[in-house]
Structures are given as structure tokens and as C-alpha cells.
Design a protein around this motif. Structure first.
Motif, PDB file in Angstrom:
ATOM      1  N   THR A  95       1.002  -1.065  -0.189  1.00  9.00           N
ATOM      2  CA  THR A  95      -0.102  -0.095  -0.207  1.00  9.00           C
ATOM      3  C   THR A  95       0.923   1.106  -0.036  1.00  9.00           C
ATOM      4  OG1 THR A  95      -1.809  -1.050   1.235  1.00  9.00           O
ATOM      5  CG2 THR A  95      -1.734   1.171   1.279  1.00  9.00           C
ATOM      6  N   ASP A  96       1.795   1.259   0.806  1.00  9.93           N
ATOM      7  CA  ASP A  96       2.727   2.552   0.857  1.00  9.93           C
ATOM      8  C   ASP A  96       3.445   2.686  -0.343  1.00  9.93           C
ATOM      9  OD1 ASP A  96       1.798   2.868   3.496  1.00  9.93           O
ATOM     10  OD2 ASP A  96       3.648   2.002   4.595  1.00  9.93           O
ATOM     11  N   THR A  97       4.060   1.467  -0.860  1.00 13.53           N
ATOM     12  CA  THR A  97       4.959   1.750  -2.169  1.00 13.53           C
ATOM     13  C   THR A  97       3.962   2.166  -3.264  1.00 13.53           C
ATOM     14  OG1 THR A  97       6.168  -0.225  -1.264  1.00 13.53           O
ATOM     15  CG2 THR A  97       6.338   0.319  -3.585  1.00 13.53           C
ATOM     16  N   GLY A  98       2.963   1.465  -3.232  1.00 16.07           N
ATOM     17  CA  GLY A  98       1.920   1.861  -4.539  1.00 16.07           C
ATOM     18  C   GLY A  98       1.427   3.252  -4.538  1.00 16.07           C
ATOM     19  N   ALA A  99       1.330   3.861  -3.219  1.00 16.41           N
ATOM     20  CA  ALA A  99       0.697   5.257  -3.010  1.00 16.41           C
ATOM     21  C   ALA A  99       1.785   6.139  -3.300  1.00 16.41           C
ATOM     22  CB  ALA A  99       0.221   5.156  -1.661  1.00 16.41           C
ATOM     23  N   TYR A 100       3.175   5.616  -2.915  1.00 14.82           N
ATOM     24  CA  TYR A 100       4.267   6.616  -3.301  1.00 14.82           C
ATOM     25  C   TYR A 100       4.499   6.854  -4.498  1.00 14.82           C
ATOM     26  CZ  TYR A 100       9.023   8.259  -3.242  1.00 14.82           C
ATOM     27  OH  TYR A 100      10.222   8.918  -3.221  1.00 14.82           O
ATOM     28  N   PHE A 101       4.623   5.771  -5.264  1.00 12.66           N
ATOM     29  CA  PHE A 101       4.884   5.829  -6.725  1.00 12.66           C
ATOM     30  C   PHE A 101       3.727   6.299  -7.537  1.00 12.66           C
ATOM     31  CE2 PHE A 101       8.365   2.662  -5.589  1.00 12.66           C
ATOM     32  CZ  PHE A 101       9.374   3.471  -6.063  1.00 12.66           C
ATOM     33  N   SER A 102       2.799   6.043  -7.303  1.00 13.09           N
ATOM     34  CA  SER A 102       1.414   6.554  -8.043  1.00 13.09           C
ATOM     35  C   SER A 102       1.159   8.111  -7.679  1.00 13.09           C
ATOM     36  CB  SER A 102      -0.016   5.746  -7.940  1.00 13.09           C
ATOM     37  OG  SER A 102      -0.124   5.801  -6.571  1.00 13.09           O
TER      38      SER A 102
END
Length: 241
Positions: free
Chosen positions: A104-111
Motif C-alpha cells: 500500500t505504501d509503495t503503490g501510494a508513493y509511486f502513483s
């Protein structure tokens, strides 16, 4: 006559952040892999640290002793419920919760960085966007799909024959349900992030603590995991898992 002087260059803390991040990951993986007393001690130490940092935030939020007491009672239930959720869950679900929050954190950061767009609640967390939330939901959903597919593959061999992809019956409703669970986990994790950000805003601080070089405090690092782990505890207590 005036003399221009160059502004001091801010030293990057990337190296410190990477090093402390690696140490945190190694400690967490070791505790989760060893389990037993080691995991119990690790989780309780994290939760005690979280509550210590939360007390610092509460002192900046609530003025009266009574209000501070209510805050700490609620936060203690929150932290210990999350600890119970992690400790009492099967190892596979424990890992699933943690990896889903990381996704969740990774997807939120990059998107969020790639797309940008409208903010969700700029007064609480200026960097959080709807695009970031969408990316976090996609990340958690992918983790849930991979976990479910892997589990189905393993279960396909319980009839005494080797596991086979051909024995997996994958339906659209089941797929949508798994995606929905992943999206819900992402929303829950982001809600935990917003809650801690709101507390820091009210207390007038940037980080919950300074224990982890380059990363702030323990509360900063597990804010998204707490509500997800708490839900695991509720489901375990209710006999749903």
C-alpha cells in the motif's frame, strides 16, 4: 558594499535512511521468522515504544489530565489490540498483513508522485493524493491476489496428487472479492496513516519521535499497520480466522 554568501547546502540523509531502513527490515524479518518468545518481545517492544511516542503527542493535544487519560486508554487499547492481532494470527496472515501494508505504501508513493492530482486531506497530510490512494489499493490487491492464488495452488495438492494449476477453479466473483479485500486493507492502512498525521498536526510536531535515524519514530513507521493488525485481532477474537 555587501558580499553575497552561498546558502549552506543541506546534507542529504538518504544514506542514513537506507541504512536504518535495512536494519529495521532485518530485525523485523528475524523476529517474524523465529517467532515464539523473540516475536513476542519484538512486538511488545514496538508497541511500548509507540505508546511512549503517543504520550508525547497526547501531551501536545490534550490540556487536562482527564482528557490525556482518555486518550491514552484509547491508544493503549489500539496498540495492544494490534499486538494481539499480530501475535495470535497464523504466520501466513501475519506476513500477509505486513506485506499488504508495505505494498500500500509503495503503490501510494509511486502513483502519487507519478500522477499527482487532488489531495485527500491537505490540512492533515499535504502529500496524500487520491491517485496515491488508488495506487496503494492496487498494490494491496495484487498482494492479496498472489497470496490467494498461491494458497489455492498449495491446496490443490491435498487430494494426494501433486499441486496443479489445472485444478484451481478461479471465478470472477472470487477474484473481485479478493481485490475488494485488498482495496479495503489499503484504505484501512491509509486511515491509520491519516490518524497519526492528524495527531502530529494537533501536537505541532513533524515526527512522532527520533528513535529511527532518518525515519522519525516507531509510530511513524507502523501507523498504517496498526489498524490492519487491530482488525486481525478483532477477526481472531470473533472466531472469523
Amino acid at each position: 558594499m555587501t558580499t553575497d554568501t552561498a546558502a549552506p547546502v543541506k546534507k542529504s540523509d538518504l544514506g542514513v535512511r537506507v541504512a536504518s531502513g535495512i536494519v529495521m527490515i532485518l530485525l523485523a524479518v528475524a523476529a517474524l521468522s523465529l517467532g515464539g518468545v523473540v516475536l513476542l518481545a519484538f512486538v511488545l517492544a514496538i508497541m511500548i515504544g509507540v505508546l511512549w511516542e503517543a504520550w508525547g503527542l497526547v501531551r501536545g493535544i490534550a490540556a487536562s489530565p482527564g482528557a490525556r487519560l482518555l486518550w491514552m486508554v484509547a491508544l493503549t487499547i489500539y496498540a495492544l489490540g494490534a499486538a494481539a492481532g499480530l501475535l495470535n494470527s497464523p504466520s501466513s496472515l501475519r506476513w500477509l498483513a505486513i506485506v499488504s501494508v508495505i505494498a500500500t505504501d509503495t503503490g501510494a508513493y509511486f502513483s502519487g508522485r507519478a500522477i499527482g492530482g487532488p489531495k485527500i486531506a491537505p490540512a492533515i497530510s499535504p502529500s496524500k493524493t487520491w491517485a496515491g490512494l488508488g495506487g496503494g489499493m492496487v498494490g494491496a490487491a495484487l498482494v492479496m491476489l498472489i497470496f490467494t492464488f498461491t494458497l489455492a495452488y498449495a491446496l490443490s495438492g491435498l487430494d494426494g496428487t501433486p499441486p496443479s494449476l489445472g485444478k484451481i477453479h478461479w471465478s470472477i466473483p472470487a477474484t473481485l472479492a479478493v481485490i475488494g479485500i485488498g482495496a479495503f486493507v489499503a484504505i484501512l492502512a491509509q486511515a491509520g496513516d491519516f490518524f497519526e498525521s492528524w495527531m502530529k498536526r494537533r501536537a505541532g510536531v513533524k515526527d512522532s519521535g527520533r528513535l529511527i535515524p532518518g525515519h522519525g519514530g516507531l509510530f511513524d513507521r507502523v501507523d498504517g499497520l496498526l489498524p490492519v493488525a487491530f482488525l486481525l485481532g478483532v477477526l481472531n477474537g470473533g472466531g472469523w480466522l
